[in-house]
Design an enzyme around this catalytic site. Sequence first.
Site, short mmCIF file in Angstrom:
data_model
loop_
_atom_site.label_atom_id
_atom_site.label_comp_id
_atom_site.label_asym_id
_atom_site.label_seq_id
_atom_site.Cartn_x
_atom_site.Cartn_y
_atom_site.Cartn_z
N SER A 20 -9.89 1.94 2.70
CA SER A 20 -9.00 2.68 1.84
C SER A 20 -7.97 1.82 1.12
CB SER A 20 -8.27 3.73 2.67
OG SER A 20 -7.39 3.11 3.60
N LYS A 58 0.85 -1.20 0.00
CA LYS A 58 0.00 0.00 0.00
C LYS A 58 0.88 1.25 0.00
CE LYS A 58 -4.05 1.96 2.42
NZ LYS A 58 -4.96 1.84 3.57
N SER A 95 -10.09 -0.40 6.85
CA SER A 95 -9.47 -0.23 5.54
C SER A 95 -8.79 -1.46 4.96
CB SER A 95 -8.47 0.92 5.58
OG SER A 95 -9.15 2.16 5.59
#
Lengths: 483, 481
Positions: free
Chosen positions: A150, A75, A174
């Site tokens: 997210s 990420k 997330s």
Amino acid sequence: MSKIREINTKLNSKEISAVELTTIYLDNLEKTSSIIGSYISTTKKEALAKAKMVDAQIAKGEEIGLLAGVPMGIKDNISTTGIETTCGSKILAGYKPIYNATVVERLYAAGGIILGKCNMDEFAMGSSNENSAYGIVKNPWDLTRVPGGSSGGSAATVAAREVVFSLGSDTGGSIRQPAGFCGVVGMKPTYGRVSRYGLIAYASSLDQIGPMANSVEDCAIVHDIISGYDRLDSTSANMKATSTLAALTKDIKGLKIGIPKEYFQGDEKVLATIRKALAKYEELGAIVEETSLPNTEYALAAYYIIASAEASSNLARFDGVRYGARDGSKKDVTEMMSGTRDKFFGQEVKKRIMIGTYALSSGYYDAYYLKALKARTILKRDFDQAFAKYDVLITPIAPTLPFKLGENIKDSITMYLGDICTVTINLVGIPGITIPCGFADGLPVGMQILGKPFSEELLFNVAHSFEQNTNYNSFKPEVAINE
Amino acid sequence: MNKGYEAVIGLEVHVELKTKTKIFCSCTTEFGGSPNTHVCPVCLGLPGVLPVINEKVVEFGVRTGLALNAKVPNYSKFDRKNYYYPDLTKNFQTSQFDLPICEHGFLDIEVDGIVKRIGITRAHMEEDAGKLVHSGKTISSSYSSNVDYNRVGVPLLEIVSDPDLRSSEEAKEYVDSLRRILTYIDISDCKMEEGSIRADANVSVRKIGASEFGIRTETKNLNSLKALQKAIEYEIERQIEVLEDGGVIEQETRTWDDEQGITLAMRSKADAHDYRYFPEPDLPPIILSDEYIEEVRASLPELPESRKKRLIEADGLSDYDANLIIADRHLADYYDQVRKEISDGKLIVNYLMGDYYRELGEAGLSFVTSPVKPEAFIELLQLILDKTISGKIAKEIIPIMIKEVKSPKSIVEEKGLVQISDSSELEGMILEVISNNPKAVEDYRAGKGNSIGFLVGQVMKASKGKANPALVNELLKKHLC
């Protein structure tokens, strides 16, 4: 070839080299990620260099670890030396960290091959991955729908078999919510289990890094590598490392599962799928009972206050003075700082900074921030009471199926309400794992399994036993190329 | 005070702690260095970094609390103080808000022989900021500014006094006493010129007898004791003048302009920052056990006030001499070591603060950097006490002890400086002096008693200072009567 053990066997038997494998993955990633939008940047050079090192090890007859040569996505809020790390924000465009996050150090040491930095909502603020400054991410199962957020890029890339596993971060769901929306396994460990050093903070007391993969076992393997005490993170738990992998016995006879009724509201298709999964657990010997987490209604407000308050302070450092983007049109330093923030932060980020600043302001602190802390304590008590009776709790991951792109983005309240099943877990600090538990309307449905602090071994085993007795993770979206 | 007013003063003193490394990372705290060389990802506040508390900072905080008679709680925590300024790397300062490392202490000061107790509200730990380097003289006249982050993360202790001070003299005495204590407990160099101790002064005035405080101003940028005193005096006079003219004092932050010798308004209360303090989520609370606190207490040295008392009461020193000795911990320790072997405290002070101190100064040394160990100094005093050498010879030996780092005994032997206390050895010299100085002899016999001093001096000279002056005196008198 999208499972860790499979790759390990083939590399060890020299059926394929790490460079060959990496090349295949890179080629396929290039084709599908342009459709899905799963990456902010790809790292072909680094990937091939690392693959060569693994091949050299194999050539020397050295034993390679399970993760050696395994393609992974990271990420884009996790720091990687020399590799642009943007947090999905224009304000960090071009920023290349000079140090690796602890989790990245550990994955590199284990031989993991980084293919790129996964797309995400800006500064991890969002539930649909529509807040990225680098384009939206599409759900690989239905390109008109959101992948969740997210960590939308990290979930979508695993679902589309672009990588074998990825790292996400979870502040209010997330990892777990996009894992559910994309039909993959995602684990948010106990707060303190995995070092946050190098994770660009959204809300420090809630953030936790965790793995996402197509099987529980792969998730467990990655979890075991990245978890454990780190002296660079004072909030990391100084306790003996666990082997969740060794705990995957599949035996769950007599397991007590609590079903908190407050979490069973929403789309009936989702709830029916979860109920079917619960019936499976009963079939496997578990005891399933309804229970209550009576203060759940305070969680969303407490979450958005605490997370925004911490974010307003954590994001203060992005001012154009030292790194990242700068508004060069201003002459005065104060104007430059506010100009930079005005120009390069997105709407959602600005909104949360304002909410957080307001909540911490003198005269409002007691009414908002302090009250939210009290709610947090009450919520902890809810869970303590539930875990006195049950080994694990099972809930849906969201009240809805993956929604349409653009459907909720204009309506913050609906968007925030979608986080009802996940945010409390961060406030309380306990671990939670999402696994795919069926399909509705051709879309994956995720089930969330929650446990006491540091009960990761149990959670992985409970998830594993379900997975081994069902076949939901054998399906893959059409867009995926790799097997 | 002026026109029936009295001043009410409280001080905030920022002390730079002398740990080797910074408060949250392992960068050096060394002063100076090329700009931005004593930095790392953590103190630069790069995205994703986390602080790790330097345990030495906590220990120093506890030491300070105990030395200032304060309560050191078992539970304390860090908070974030949020404000935007380019000398910060995170745009917040990690500090302590409602639960500091220590609270409710006091410090006794002495002004004009009167002892006064000054309350210490609290002391809290925090990180220092960087330094802005402007191209011009001031920020507004500069076309650009650079920032040096070497100082970012250097540990500070902010020590806040109660509003118990009533004059600039008291304020100076308070800072002096505080500095002395802090150097005794070895937590800071307390060098004002290097900025390792800085003070802000809260000043208000009120009519004598009034129970309410007046409105206060806070004056910053006080980088020397002189500036501190002058700024306080200026503020007191300015405020009285404003009130006498029927005006009101603005609650504001002011800055001291050393060149003009005045304070200037910086920002009003309306412009005051809302720091939006909240608990630092990246650092767990500081939990201190009673055992730990007691361990630190046991490690504290004897503090200056108690030492002074001992020097006066047990060693019979004067108040003046005792003050000289306790002014510097190293000197006081040195004195104590010598005192173990030499019971005459006054003798120690005379030699320590007399010739020895002067010679050190001439050699460009201090008590700390002097090569003369207490053992050597003890030997010197013992040679004087057992009359092996005279005071005059001692004066000759001291510079050699400093320059050549030799023991006094070896110097005495090498140079043959042993005092002559054998009368048969002195007889010849005395007879010679008597025959060579008929005028003085005549004067003495005529009743001018003080001319014997001249004759003693002549014998001392002939003996190259080695004669025992008391014996010479005695022998001369015998020969002349």
